[in-house]
Design a protein around this motif. Structure first.
Motif, PDB file in Angstrom:
ATOM      1  N   PHE A  15       0.842  -1.196   0.000  1.00  4.83           N
ATOM      2  CA  PHE A  15       0.000   0.000   0.000  1.00  4.83           C
ATOM      3  C   PHE A  15       0.875   1.242   0.000  1.00  4.83           C
ATOM      4  N   GLU A  16       0.274   2.349  -0.391  1.00  3.27           N
ATOM      5  CA  GLU A  16       0.978   3.625  -0.454  1.00  3.27           C
ATOM      6  C   GLU A  16       0.551   4.515   0.707  1.00  3.27           C
ATOM      7  N   VAL A  17       1.497   5.285   1.214  1.00 10.73           N
ATOM      8  CA  VAL A  17       1.223   6.331   2.190  1.00 10.73           C
ATOM      9  C   VAL A  17       1.672   7.639   1.552  1.00 10.73           C
ATOM     10  N   HIS A  18       0.747   8.572   1.434  1.00 11.21           N
ATOM     11  CA  HIS A  18       1.043   9.884   0.855  1.00 11.21           C
ATOM     12  C   HIS A  18       1.169  10.879   1.998  1.00 11.21           C
ATOM     13  N   THR A  19       2.307  11.535   2.111  1.00 10.66           N
ATOM     14  CA  THR A  19       2.517  12.512   3.168  1.00 10.66           C
ATOM     15  C   THR A  19       3.530  13.559   2.731  1.00 10.66           C
ATOM     16  N   GLN A  20       3.236  14.790   3.032  1.00  7.95           N
ATOM     17  CA  GLN A  20       4.127  15.920   2.775  1.00  7.95           C
ATOM     18  C   GLN A  20       4.705  15.897   1.364  1.00  7.95           C
ATOM     19  N   GLY A  21       3.872  15.570   0.388  1.00  3.45           N
ATOM     20  CA  GLY A  21       4.283  15.584  -1.006  1.00  3.45           C
ATOM     21  C   GLY A  21       5.054  14.369  -1.474  1.00  3.45           C
ATOM     22  N   ALA A  22       5.259  13.392  -0.600  1.00  5.39           N
ATOM     23  CA  ALA A  22       5.991  12.175  -0.971  1.00  5.39           C
ATOM     24  C   ALA A  22       5.063  10.964  -0.916  1.00  5.39           C
ATOM     25  N   VAL A  23       5.400   9.944  -1.681  1.00  2.00           N
ATOM     26  CA  VAL A  23       4.651   8.688  -1.684  1.00  2.00           C
ATOM     27  C   VAL A  23       5.590   7.586  -1.213  1.00  2.00           C
ATOM     28  N   HIS A  24       5.145   6.836  -0.208  1.00  2.00           N
ATOM     29  CA  HIS A  24       5.932   5.728   0.337  1.00  2.00           C
ATOM     30  C   HIS A  24       5.163   4.428   0.109  1.00  2.00           C
ATOM     31  N   ILE A  25       5.874   3.343  -0.146  1.00  2.00           N
ATOM     32  CA  ILE A  25       5.253   2.039  -0.379  1.00  2.00           C
ATOM     33  C   ILE A  25       5.719   1.073   0.692  1.00  2.00           C
ATOM     34  N   PHE A  26       4.740   0.393   1.318  1.00  2.00           N
ATOM     35  CA  PHE A  26       5.026  -0.560   2.390  1.00  2.00           C
ATOM     36  C   PHE A  26       4.225  -1.837   2.174  1.00  2.00           C
ATOM     37  N   ASP A  27       4.721  -2.933   2.743  1.00  2.00           N
ATOM     38  CA  ASP A  27       3.988  -4.194   2.668  1.00  2.00           C
ATOM     39  C   ASP A  27       3.248  -4.494   3.973  1.00  2.00           C
ATOM     40  N   SER A  28       3.489  -3.689   5.016  1.00  2.00           N
ATOM     41  CA  SER A  28       2.828  -3.925   6.303  1.00  2.00           C
ATOM     42  C   SER A  28       2.832  -2.634   7.119  1.00  2.00           C
ATOM     43  N   PHE A  29       1.927  -2.579   8.078  1.00  2.00           N
ATOM     44  CA  PHE A  29       1.924  -1.437   8.989  1.00  2.00           C
ATOM     45  C   PHE A  29       3.214  -1.414   9.805  1.00  2.00           C
ATOM     46  N   GLU A  30       3.742  -2.576  10.114  1.00  2.00           N
ATOM     47  CA  GLU A  30       4.995  -2.652  10.867  1.00  2.00           C
ATOM     48  C   GLU A  30       6.114  -1.901  10.147  1.00  2.00           C
ATOM     49  N   CYS A  31       6.242  -2.108   8.848  1.00  2.00           N
ATOM     50  CA  CYS A  31       7.271  -1.404   8.084  1.00  2.00           C
ATOM     51  C   CYS A  31       6.970   0.091   7.996  1.00  2.00           C
ATOM     52  N   ALA A  32       5.706   0.446   7.824  1.00  2.00           N
ATOM     53  CA  ALA A  32       5.330   1.862   7.757  1.00  2.00           C
ATOM     54  C   ALA A  32       5.675   2.566   9.067  1.00  2.00           C
ATOM     55  N   ILE A  33       5.385   1.930  10.186  1.00  2.00           N
ATOM     56  CA  ILE A  33       5.701   2.505  11.494  1.00  2.00           C
ATOM     57  C   ILE A  33       7.207   2.646  11.656  1.00  2.00           C
ATOM     58  N   GLN A  34       7.943   1.628  11.285  1.00  2.00           N
ATOM     59  CA  GLN A  34       9.409   1.661  11.409  1.00  2.00           C
ATOM     60  C   GLN A  34      10.001   2.832  10.631  1.00  2.00           C
ATOM     61  N   GLN A  35       9.454   3.103   9.453  1.00  2.00           N
ATOM     62  CA  GLN A  35       9.979   4.148   8.587  1.00  2.00           C
ATOM     63  C   GLN A  35       9.484   5.546   8.981  1.00  2.00           C
ATOM     64  N   MET A  36       8.224   5.655   9.433  1.00  2.00           N
ATOM     65  CA  MET A  36       7.610   6.971   9.522  1.00  2.00           C
ATOM     66  C   MET A  36       7.305   7.480  10.921  1.00  2.00           C
ATOM     67  N   ALA A  37       7.145   6.613  11.895  1.00  2.00           N
ATOM     68  CA  ALA A  37       6.754   7.064  13.233  1.00  2.00           C
ATOM     69  C   ALA A  37       7.901   7.806  13.916  1.00  2.00           C
ATOM     70  N   PRO A  38       7.585   8.956  14.525  1.00  2.00           N
ATOM     71  CA  PRO A  38       8.637   9.662  15.272  1.00  2.00           C
ATOM     72  C   PRO A  38       9.068   8.843  16.488  1.00  2.00           C
ATOM     73  N   ILE A  39      10.227   9.174  17.030  1.00  2.00           N
ATOM     74  CA  ILE A  39      10.772   8.452  18.183  1.00  2.00           C
ATOM     75  C   ILE A  39      10.765   9.387  19.386  1.00  2.00           C
ATOM     76  N   CYS A  40      10.287   8.884  20.530  1.00  2.00           N
ATOM     77  CA  CYS A  40      10.269   9.669  21.759  1.00  2.00           C
ATOM     78  C   CYS A  40      11.697  10.051  22.136  1.00  2.00           C
ATOM     79  N   GLU A  41      11.906  11.337  22.388  1.00  2.00           N
ATOM     80  CA  GLU A  41      13.249  11.830  22.711  1.00  2.00           C
ATOM     81  C   GLU A  41      13.726  11.416  24.101  1.00  2.00           C
ATOM     82  N   HIS A  42      12.820  10.879  24.916  1.00  2.00           N
ATOM     83  CA  HIS A  42      13.237  10.448  26.255  1.00  2.00           C
ATOM     84  C   HIS A  42      13.457   8.932  26.314  1.00  2.00           C
ATOM     85  N   CYS A  43      12.421   8.156  25.971  1.00  2.00           N
ATOM     86  CA  CYS A  43      12.522   6.706  26.159  1.00  2.00           C
ATOM     87  C   CYS A  43      12.863   5.933  24.880  1.00  2.00           C
TER      88      CYS A  43
END
Length: 81
Positions: A15-43
């Motif tokens: 599936f494709e995720v469209h964000t901020q003018g870019a298109v990303h292709i992933f085979d799972s939500f796990e991969c999408a999260i790994q690539q796109m989710a921000p990381i907590c600056e503390h933990c």
């Protein structure tokens, strides 16, 4: 079929995720999260929910923000942090 940009899997249900003018292709939500989710600056956890933000800093919760000295953060419950 399209190839996942994280793991390289060529998958017929990718599936494709469209964000901020870019298109990303992933085979799972796990991969999408790994690539796109921000990381907590503390933990260091990947922020999958709302999280909290101050300026350009992201935290998974008000507790982590306070631990980093950010005291103006308010949890979504409306209770001051």
């Amino acid at each position: 079929m399209a190839q996942c940009e994280v793991c390289g899997n060529d998958y017929d249900m990718s599936f494709e995720v469209h964000t901020q003018g870019a298109v990303h292709i992933f085979d799972s939500f796990e991969c999408a999260i790994q690539q796109m989710a921000p990381i907590c600056e503390h933990c260091g956890v990947r922020i999958v929910g709302h999280g909290v933000q101050t300026d350009r800093r992201w935290f998974c919760c008000a507790h982590c923000a306070r631990a980093e000295g950010v005291n103006a953060i308010v949890d979504r419950t409306g209770i001051p942090a």
